[in-house]
Design a protein around this motif. Structure first.
Motif, mmCIF file in Angstrom:
data_model
loop_
_atom_site.group_PDB
_atom_site.id
_atom_site.type_symbol
_atom_site.label_atom_id
_atom_site.label_comp_id
_atom_site.label_asym_id
_atom_site.label_seq_id
_atom_site.Cartn_x
_atom_site.Cartn_y
_atom_site.Cartn_z
ATOM 1 N N SER A 113 0.827 -1.205 0.000
ATOM 2 C CA SER A 113 0.000 0.000 0.000
ATOM 3 C C SER A 113 0.860 1.252 0.000
ATOM 4 O O SER A 113 2.055 1.217 0.297
ATOM 5 N N ALA A 114 0.210 2.353 -0.323
ATOM 6 C CA ALA A 114 0.849 3.658 -0.316
ATOM 7 C C ALA A 114 0.035 4.600 0.552
ATOM 8 O O ALA A 114 -1.198 4.503 0.601
ATOM 9 N N ALA A 115 0.712 5.499 1.252
ATOM 10 C CA ALA A 115 0.002 6.484 2.062
ATOM 11 C C ALA A 115 -0.856 7.373 1.177
ATOM 12 O O ALA A 115 -1.978 7.736 1.526
ATOM 13 N N GLU A 116 -0.340 7.696 -0.004
ATOM 14 C CA GLU A 116 -1.078 8.475 -0.996
ATOM 15 C C GLU A 116 -0.781 7.920 -2.379
ATOM 16 O O GLU A 116 0.374 7.637 -2.703
ATOM 17 N N LEU A 117 -1.832 7.772 -3.170
ATOM 18 C CA LEU A 117 -1.645 7.301 -4.541
ATOM 19 C C LEU A 117 -1.503 8.495 -5.477
ATOM 20 O O LEU A 117 -2.381 9.357 -5.523
ATOM 21 N N PRO A 118 -0.403 8.574 -6.217
ATOM 22 C CA PRO A 118 -0.241 9.679 -7.162
ATOM 23 C C PRO A 118 -1.243 9.578 -8.311
ATOM 24 O O PRO A 118 -1.793 8.511 -8.590
ATOM 25 N N TYR A 119 -1.452 10.686 -8.985
ATOM 26 C CA TYR A 119 -2.460 10.762 -10.046
ATOM 27 C C TYR A 119 -2.180 9.793 -11.192
ATOM 28 O O TYR A 119 -3.101 9.359 -11.903
ATOM 29 N N TRP A 120 -0.914 9.433 -11.383
ATOM 30 C CA TRP A 120 -0.562 8.635 -12.553
ATOM 31 C C TRP A 120 -0.684 7.126 -12.335
ATOM 32 O O TRP A 120 -0.554 6.346 -13.279
ATOM 33 N N ILE A 121 -0.954 6.713 -11.101
ATOM 34 C CA ILE A 121 -1.074 5.279 -10.829
ATOM 35 C C ILE A 121 -2.262 4.699 -11.606
ATOM 36 O O ILE A 121 -3.350 5.268 -11.633
ATOM 37 N N GLY A 122 -2.035 3.550 -12.194
ATOM 38 C CA GLY A 122 -3.038 2.905 -13.021
ATOM 39 C C GLY A 122 -2.782 3.105 -14.499
ATOM 40 O O GLY A 122 -3.170 2.276 -15.321
ATOM 41 N N ARG A 123 -2.124 4.216 -14.824
ATOM 42 C CA ARG A 123 -1.738 4.459 -16.224
ATOM 43 C C ARG A 123 -0.261 4.190 -16.449
ATOM 44 O O ARG A 123 0.142 3.778 -17.528
ATOM 45 N N ASP A 124 0.525 4.450 -15.424
ATOM 46 C CA ASP A 124 1.972 4.238 -15.486
ATOM 47 C C ASP A 124 2.338 3.242 -14.384
ATOM 48 O O ASP A 124 2.349 3.593 -13.214
ATOM 49 N N GLY A 125 2.585 2.001 -14.757
ATOM 50 C CA GLY A 125 2.822 0.958 -13.764
ATOM 51 C C GLY A 125 4.231 0.993 -13.190
ATOM 52 O O GLY A 125 5.168 1.517 -13.808
ATOM 53 N N LEU A 126 4.371 0.430 -11.994
ATOM 54 C CA LEU A 126 5.676 0.371 -11.347
ATOM 55 C C LEU A 126 6.548 -0.669 -12.035
ATOM 56 O O LEU A 126 6.119 -1.786 -12.315
ATOM 57 N N ALA A 127 7.796 -0.297 -12.279
ATOM 58 C CA ALA A 127 8.703 -1.168 -13.025
ATOM 59 C C ALA A 127 9.935 -1.577 -12.237
ATOM 60 O O ALA A 127 10.625 -2.527 -12.603
ATOM 61 N N SER A 128 10.238 -0.870 -11.144
ATOM 62 C CA SER A 128 11.436 -1.177 -10.366
ATOM 63 C C SER A 128 11.201 -0.812 -8.905
ATOM 64 O O SER A 128 10.612 0.235 -8.612
ATOM 65 N N ILE A 129 11.646 -1.678 -8.015
ATOM 66 C CA ILE A 129 11.469 -1.442 -6.585
ATOM 67 C C ILE A 129 12.790 -1.628 -5.854
ATOM 68 O O ILE A 129 13.480 -2.633 -6.036
ATOM 69 N N GLU A 130 13.128 -0.637 -5.040
ATOM 70 C CA GLU A 130 14.287 -0.685 -4.140
ATOM 71 C C GLU A 130 13.781 -0.746 -2.703
ATOM 72 O O GLU A 130 12.688 -0.266 -2.393
ATOM 73 N N ILE A 131 14.593 -1.318 -1.826
ATOM 74 C CA ILE A 131 14.238 -1.392 -0.415
ATOM 75 C C ILE A 131 14.919 -0.264 0.344
ATOM 76 O O ILE A 131 16.136 -0.102 0.272
ATOM 77 N N GLU A 132 14.106 0.498 1.069
ATOM 78 C CA GLU A 132 14.645 1.528 1.959
ATOM 79 C C GLU A 132 14.981 0.920 3.320
ATOM 80 O O GLU A 132 16.078 1.106 3.839
ATOM 81 N N THR A 133 14.027 0.204 3.903
ATOM 82 C CA THR A 133 14.263 -0.519 5.158
ATOM 83 C C THR A 133 13.523 -1.846 5.095
ATOM 84 O O THR A 133 12.495 -1.968 4.418
#
Length: 200
Positions: free
Chosen positions: A138-158
């Motif tokens: 989940s995200a605290a807030e979903l940006p306007y572009w979610i659903g049209r521009d999918g996530l392609a890369s994920i890094e771990i912060e913690t």
């Protein structure tokens, strides 16, 4: 600390169902009890090679990636270093047993970025601990572009373990012994399926 309601709600339900056992059985998960976060909920299947495959994913989770997730690999969009961190920490979580909480930095196909929180919690399936995992992304807030521009890369912060309510070890061992799943996680030693689609 869990920042998002999806993570804390799911963890509280999982921990309550455990009742001192290593983990609840997948059939014990009650979708009605977590109705507000079903869109963020995911279920993963583990195999003996250490792969994590989406068994199901809620509509909001699928929207993050702009497509259906069922049958795809959970770690497919994680960077190589992030994959190693997830598999190593998941091995620790299953040995504990405990949950795993991640703060993530995700980048879309167009180069946009957003923060995510993900939690993974082990379930017992056919007597094996960790053969299924329930989680939320989940995200605290979903940006306007979610659903049209999918996530392609994920890094771990913690990334860290999240511990269930403490129980006396002797009492835990006497309740419901389960067999740990044999998996190769980085060289370290019922939820009911509800039919649905990626709809808003």
């Amino acid at each position: 600390m869990m920042n998002n309601a999806a993570s804390s709600t799911l963890f509280a339900h999982w921990d309550q169902l455990r009742a001192g056992r290593p983990a609840p059985d997948r059939t014990e998960i009650d979708p009605r009890a977590i109705a507000p976060i079903l869109g963020d909920t995911i279920v993963l299947e583990t195999d003996r090679n250490g792969s994590l495959i989406y068994r199901l994913a809620g509509s909001r989770a699928c929207t993050l990636f702009a497509g259906e997730l069922k049958g795809t690999g959970f770690l497919d969009v994680f960077t190589p270093d992030a994959r190693k961190a997830v598999t190593g920490t998941l091995g620790d979580a299953l040995a504990a047993p405990a949950g795993m909480l991640m703060q993530l930095s995700a980048t879309s196909t167009a180069g946009r970025s957003m923060a995510l929180e993900a939690i993974l919690l082990p379930l017992v399936h056919r007597g094996r601990l960790g053969a299924r995992l329930i989680g939320a992304m989940s995200a605290a807030e979903l940006p306007y572009w979610i659903g049209r521009d999918g996530l392609a890369s994920i890094e771990i912060e913690t990334i860290r373990l999240v511990w269930p309510t403490w129980q006396d070890p002797a009492a835990l061992a006497a309740t419901s012994p389960v067999q740990p799943t044999a998996m190769t996680f980085s060289a370290r030693p019922a939820l009911r399926i509800i039919q649905g689609g990626n709809v808003a």
